[in-house]
Design a protein around this motif. Structure first.
Motif, PDB file in Angstrom:
ATOM      1  N   LEU A  28       0.826  -1.204   0.000  1.00  0.00           N
ATOM      2  CA  LEU A  28       0.000   0.000   0.000  1.00  0.00           C
ATOM      3  C   LEU A  28       0.861   1.254   0.000  1.00  0.00           C
ATOM      4  O   LEU A  28       0.643   2.176  -0.797  1.00  0.00           O
ATOM      5  N   PHE A  29       1.837   1.309   0.878  1.00  0.00           N
ATOM      6  CA  PHE A  29       2.714   2.480   0.949  1.00  0.00           C
ATOM      7  C   PHE A  29       3.419   2.684  -0.400  1.00  0.00           C
ATOM      8  O   PHE A  29       3.491   3.805  -0.903  1.00  0.00           O
ATOM      9  N   SER A  30       3.918   1.606  -0.980  1.00  0.00           N
ATOM     10  CA  SER A  30       4.598   1.688  -2.287  1.00  0.00           C
ATOM     11  C   SER A  30       3.695   2.264  -3.361  1.00  0.00           C
ATOM     12  O   SER A  30       4.122   3.111  -4.157  1.00  0.00           O
ATOM     13  N   GLU A  31       2.459   1.809  -3.402  1.00  0.00           N
ATOM     14  CA  GLU A  31       1.508   2.286  -4.416  1.00  0.00           C
ATOM     15  C   GLU A  31       1.197   3.770  -4.241  1.00  0.00           C
ATOM     16  O   GLU A  31       1.109   4.508  -5.223  1.00  0.00           O
ATOM     17  N   ILE A  32       1.009   4.202  -3.021  1.00  0.00           N
ATOM     18  CA  ILE A  32       0.728   5.620  -2.774  1.00  0.00           C
ATOM     19  C   ILE A  32       1.913   6.472  -3.213  1.00  0.00           C
ATOM     20  O   ILE A  32       1.751   7.492  -3.888  1.00  0.00           O
ATOM     21  N   ILE A  33       3.116   6.055  -2.861  1.00  0.00           N
ATOM     22  CA  ILE A  33       4.327   6.797  -3.225  1.00  0.00           C
ATOM     23  C   ILE A  33       4.500   6.828  -4.743  1.00  0.00           C
ATOM     24  O   ILE A  33       4.785   7.880  -5.332  1.00  0.00           O
ATOM     25  N   ILE A  38       6.170  10.612  -5.119  1.00  0.00           N
ATOM     26  CA  ILE A  38       6.649  11.224  -3.880  1.00  0.00           C
ATOM     27  C   ILE A  38       8.090  10.807  -3.598  1.00  0.00           C
ATOM     28  O   ILE A  38       8.438   9.629  -3.714  1.00  0.00           O
ATOM     29  N   GLU A  39       8.894  11.761  -3.211  1.00  0.00           N
ATOM     30  CA  GLU A  39      10.253  11.478  -2.744  1.00  0.00           C
ATOM     31  C   GLU A  39      10.173  11.168  -1.253  1.00  0.00           C
ATOM     32  O   GLU A  39       9.518  11.889  -0.496  1.00  0.00           O
ATOM     33  N   LEU A  40      10.837  10.113  -0.827  1.00  0.00           N
ATOM     34  CA  LEU A  40      10.758   9.698   0.575  1.00  0.00           C
ATOM     35  C   LEU A  40      11.186  10.796   1.541  1.00  0.00           C
ATOM     36  O   LEU A  40      10.620  10.939   2.621  1.00  0.00           O
ATOM     37  N   GLU A  41      12.149  11.608   1.157  1.00  0.00           N
ATOM     38  CA  GLU A  41      12.621  12.672   2.051  1.00  0.00           C
ATOM     39  C   GLU A  41      11.594  13.791   2.234  1.00  0.00           C
ATOM     40  O   GLU A  41      11.726  14.617   3.139  1.00  0.00           O
ATOM     41  N   ASP A  42      10.549  13.816   1.402  1.00  0.00           N
ATOM     42  CA  ASP A  42       9.502  14.823   1.533  1.00  0.00           C
ATOM     43  C   ASP A  42       8.370  14.389   2.462  1.00  0.00           C
ATOM     44  O   ASP A  42       7.452  15.155   2.742  1.00  0.00           O
ATOM     45  N   ILE A  43       8.425  13.155   2.953  1.00  0.00           N
ATOM     46  CA  ILE A  43       7.376  12.658   3.850  1.00  0.00           C
ATOM     47  C   ILE A  43       7.596  13.237   5.244  1.00  0.00           C
ATOM     48  O   ILE A  43       8.669  13.128   5.824  1.00  0.00           O
ATOM     49  N   ILE A  44       6.553  13.865   5.758  1.00  0.00           N
ATOM     50  CA  ILE A  44       6.596  14.470   7.090  1.00  0.00           C
ATOM     51  C   ILE A  44       6.203  13.454   8.156  1.00  0.00           C
ATOM     52  O   ILE A  44       6.882  13.310   9.167  1.00  0.00           O
ATOM     53  N   LEU A  69      12.791   4.900   6.841  1.00  0.00           N
ATOM     54  CA  LEU A  69      12.208   6.159   7.305  1.00  0.00           C
ATOM     55  C   LEU A  69      12.534   6.380   8.782  1.00  0.00           C
ATOM     56  O   LEU A  69      11.648   6.602   9.606  1.00  0.00           O
ATOM     57  N   ASP A  70      13.800   6.322   9.117  1.00  0.00           N
ATOM     58  CA  ASP A  70      14.228   6.414  10.508  1.00  0.00           C
ATOM     59  C   ASP A  70      13.895   7.745  11.174  1.00  0.00           C
ATOM     60  O   ASP A  70      13.766   7.817  12.390  1.00  0.00           O
ATOM     61  N   HIS A  71      13.767   8.814  10.395  1.00  0.00           N
ATOM     62  CA  HIS A  71      13.521  10.146  10.962  1.00  0.00           C
ATOM     63  C   HIS A  71      12.133  10.677  10.601  1.00  0.00           C
ATOM     64  O   HIS A  71      11.903  11.882  10.631  1.00  0.00           O
ATOM     65  N   LEU A  96      -3.848   4.259   5.741  1.00  0.00           N
ATOM     66  CA  LEU A  96      -2.702   5.155   5.859  1.00  0.00           C
ATOM     67  C   LEU A  96      -3.102   6.584   5.560  1.00  0.00           C
ATOM     68  O   LEU A  96      -3.939   6.834   4.683  1.00  0.00           O
ATOM     69  N   LEU A  97      -2.492   7.516   6.264  1.00  0.00           N
ATOM     70  CA  LEU A  97      -2.566   8.940   5.971  1.00  0.00           C
ATOM     71  C   LEU A  97      -1.125   9.429   5.990  1.00  0.00           C
ATOM     72  O   LEU A  97      -0.453   9.358   7.027  1.00  0.00           O
ATOM     73  N   ILE A  98      -0.640   9.879   4.839  1.00  0.00           N
ATOM     74  CA  ILE A  98       0.748  10.310   4.709  1.00  0.00           C
ATOM     75  C   ILE A  98       0.764  11.806   4.463  1.00  0.00           C
ATOM     76  O   ILE A  98       0.151  12.283   3.502  1.00  0.00           O
ATOM     77  N   LEU A  99       1.439  12.550   5.333  1.00  0.00           N
ATOM     78  CA  LEU A  99       1.607  13.992   5.142  1.00  0.00           C
ATOM     79  C   LEU A  99       2.928  14.223   4.416  1.00  0.00           C
ATOM     80  O   LEU A  99       3.972  13.732   4.837  1.00  0.00           O
ATOM     81  N   VAL A 100       2.833  14.986   3.301  1.00  0.00           N
ATOM     82  CA  VAL A 100       3.983  15.168   2.426  1.00  0.00           C
ATOM     83  C   VAL A 100       4.166  16.642   2.098  1.00  0.00           C
ATOM     84  O   VAL A 100       3.198  17.357   1.829  1.00  0.00           O
TER      85      VAL A 100
END
Length: 125
Positions: A28-33, A38-44, A69-71, A96-100
């Protein structure tokens, strides 16, 4: 100028097992990205809710490890069960709710497996 958007998605597992939860969460996360470029570093942050019948593992653990996504803040919640809700109860469901932080306006929500029933209004778009 960048801005924050919220991306949503949901999926289901066929049984409450660590392996199923891991596979479904990463898928699911892969499909949303992918669908939202989406760039992983842009995920809040990532907020995850599960129905109470999922209790063998934390989906966020697998997402954090797989995508490194350690940080990134990741939080889990139990999904509310509301009598006579419009969507009804979808068992074994992960949302999932991803803030970007992004510079775009189009959002692609992703609903997989039995979770497609949650947002029938989005299926034909």
């Amino acid at each position: 100028m960048k801005r924050v958007i919220a991306l949503r998605g949901a999926t289901t597992v066929s049984k409450n097992s660590e392996v199923e939860i891991k596979y479904a969460s990463i898928e699911l996360f892969s499909e949303i990205i992918k669908k939202n470029n989406i760039e992983l570093e842009d995920i809040i942050s990532v907020e995850i809710s599960c129905t109470k019948d999922i209790n063998k593992a934390y989906p966020g653990k697998f997402i954090r490890e797989y995508f490194k996504l350690d940080h990134t803040a990741i939080m889990h919640f139990n999904e509310m069960e509301v009598d006579k809700s419009l969507n009804g109860f979808i068992p074994l469901c992960i949302r999932l709710l991803i803030l970007v932080d992004v510079n775009k306006t189009k959002k692609e929500f992703v609903y997989l497996n039995n979770a497609k029933k949650l947002r029938k209004d989005l299926l034909n778009k």
